[in-house]
Design a protein around this motif. Structure first.
Motif, PDB file in Angstrom:
ATOM      1  N   UNK A  78     -27.082 -34.334  -1.308  1.00  0.00           N
ATOM      2  CA  UNK A  78     -28.233 -34.465  -2.200  1.00  0.00           C
ATOM      3  C   UNK A  78     -28.218 -33.375  -3.263  1.00  0.00           C
ATOM      4  N   UNK A  79     -28.002 -32.139  -2.855  1.00  0.00           N
ATOM      5  CA  UNK A  79     -28.025 -31.022  -3.809  1.00  0.00           C
ATOM      6  C   UNK A  79     -26.880 -31.134  -4.806  1.00  0.00           C
ATOM      7  N   UNK A  80     -25.703 -31.498  -4.344  1.00  0.00           N
ATOM      8  CA  UNK A  80     -24.563 -31.650  -5.255  1.00  0.00           C
ATOM      9  C   UNK A  80     -24.821 -32.788  -6.241  1.00  0.00           C
ATOM     10  N   UNK A  81     -25.421 -33.888  -5.774  1.00  0.00           N
ATOM     11  CA  UNK A  81     -25.745 -34.994  -6.673  1.00  0.00           C
ATOM     12  C   UNK A  81     -26.765 -34.567  -7.729  1.00  0.00           C
ATOM     13  N   UNK A  82     -27.781 -33.809  -7.335  1.00  0.00           N
ATOM     14  CA  UNK A  82     -28.784 -33.336  -8.301  1.00  0.00           C
ATOM     15  C   UNK A  82     -28.132 -32.409  -9.325  1.00  0.00           C
ATOM     16  N   UNK A  83     -27.278 -31.508  -8.870  1.00  0.00           N
ATOM     17  CA  UNK A  83     -26.609 -30.601  -9.809  1.00  0.00           C
ATOM     18  C   UNK A  83     -25.682 -31.358 -10.760  1.00  0.00           C
ATOM     19  N   UNK A  84     -24.997 -32.384 -10.263  1.00  0.00           N
ATOM     20  CA  UNK A  84     -24.147 -33.191 -11.142  1.00  0.00           C
ATOM     21  C   UNK A  84     -24.977 -33.938 -12.179  1.00  0.00           C
ATOM     22  N   UNK A  85     -26.102 -34.525 -11.752  1.00  0.00           N
ATOM     23  CA  UNK A  85     -26.965 -35.228 -12.700  1.00  0.00           C
ATOM     24  C   UNK A  85     -27.568 -34.258 -13.717  1.00  0.00           C
ATOM     25  N   UNK A  86     -27.773 -33.032 -13.331  1.00  0.00           N
ATOM     26  CA  UNK A  86     -28.336 -32.075 -14.264  1.00  0.00           C
ATOM     27  C   UNK A  86     -27.309 -31.614 -15.296  1.00  0.00           C
ATOM     28  N   UNK A  87     -26.095 -31.317 -14.848  1.00  0.00           N
ATOM     29  CA  UNK A  87     -25.096 -30.747 -15.757  1.00  0.00           C
ATOM     30  C   UNK A  87     -24.300 -31.788 -16.528  1.00  0.00           C
ATOM     31  N   UNK A  88     -24.126 -32.971 -15.969  1.00  0.00           N
ATOM     32  CA  UNK A  88     -23.374 -34.013 -16.688  1.00  0.00           C
ATOM     33  C   UNK A  88     -24.343 -34.784 -17.564  1.00  0.00           C
ATOM     34  N   UNK A  89     -23.927 -35.105 -18.797  1.00  0.00           N
ATOM     35  CA  UNK A  89     -24.848 -35.819 -19.705  1.00  0.00           C
ATOM     36  C   UNK A  89     -25.097 -37.250 -19.313  1.00  0.00           C
TER      37      UNK A  89
END
Length: 120
Positions: free
Chosen positions: A109-120
């Motif tokens: 979950x945390x990795x998915x949130x960080x990916x959605x935040x940093x990737x456009x």
């Protein structure tokens, strides 16, 4: 065919395994606090036309201090969960040792949130 006459020498969870459980609980608390910070940091959204009377002003930008705190909490949670998973993986030597699913779920979950935040 597995041997069934082996004697079980384990006496229960040792101190490190109990510490892993406490660290996992700490990671979940940090994650929930990150969600609360996200709620207050994100831009406000008028969800429907019935909500706005024309005089209300909605914030259309992130609160910078809370956004930085949100990211710090997410990265801390990510580090704690991945560290706990690494320790758990290095300590499991038997077939009967199990993977702690809640830690893996939290890491995903945390990795998915960080990916959605940093990737456009």
């Amino acid at each position: 065919m597995p041997k069934t006459n082996r004697k079980e020498r384990r006496k229960g969870p040792d101190t490190l395994q109990r510490l892993i459980v406490l660290v996992s609980l700490l990671a979940w608390v940090i994650f929930i606090s990150a969600l609360v910070v996200y709620h207050y940091a994100r831009p406000e959204i008028a969800y429907s036309a019935f909500q706005s009377s024309g005089t209300e002003v909605y914030r259309d930008h992130w609160v910078e201090n809370l956004r930085q705190l949100f990211l710090l909490l997410l990265w801390t949670c990510c580090g704690i969960t991945l560290g706990g998973m690494l320790i758990n993986w290095s300590r499991s030597r038997r077939r009967t040792d199990y993977f702690k699913m809640n830690t893996g779920l939290l890491a995903a979950i945390v990795i998915a949130i960080l990916l959605f935040y940093y990737l456009p």
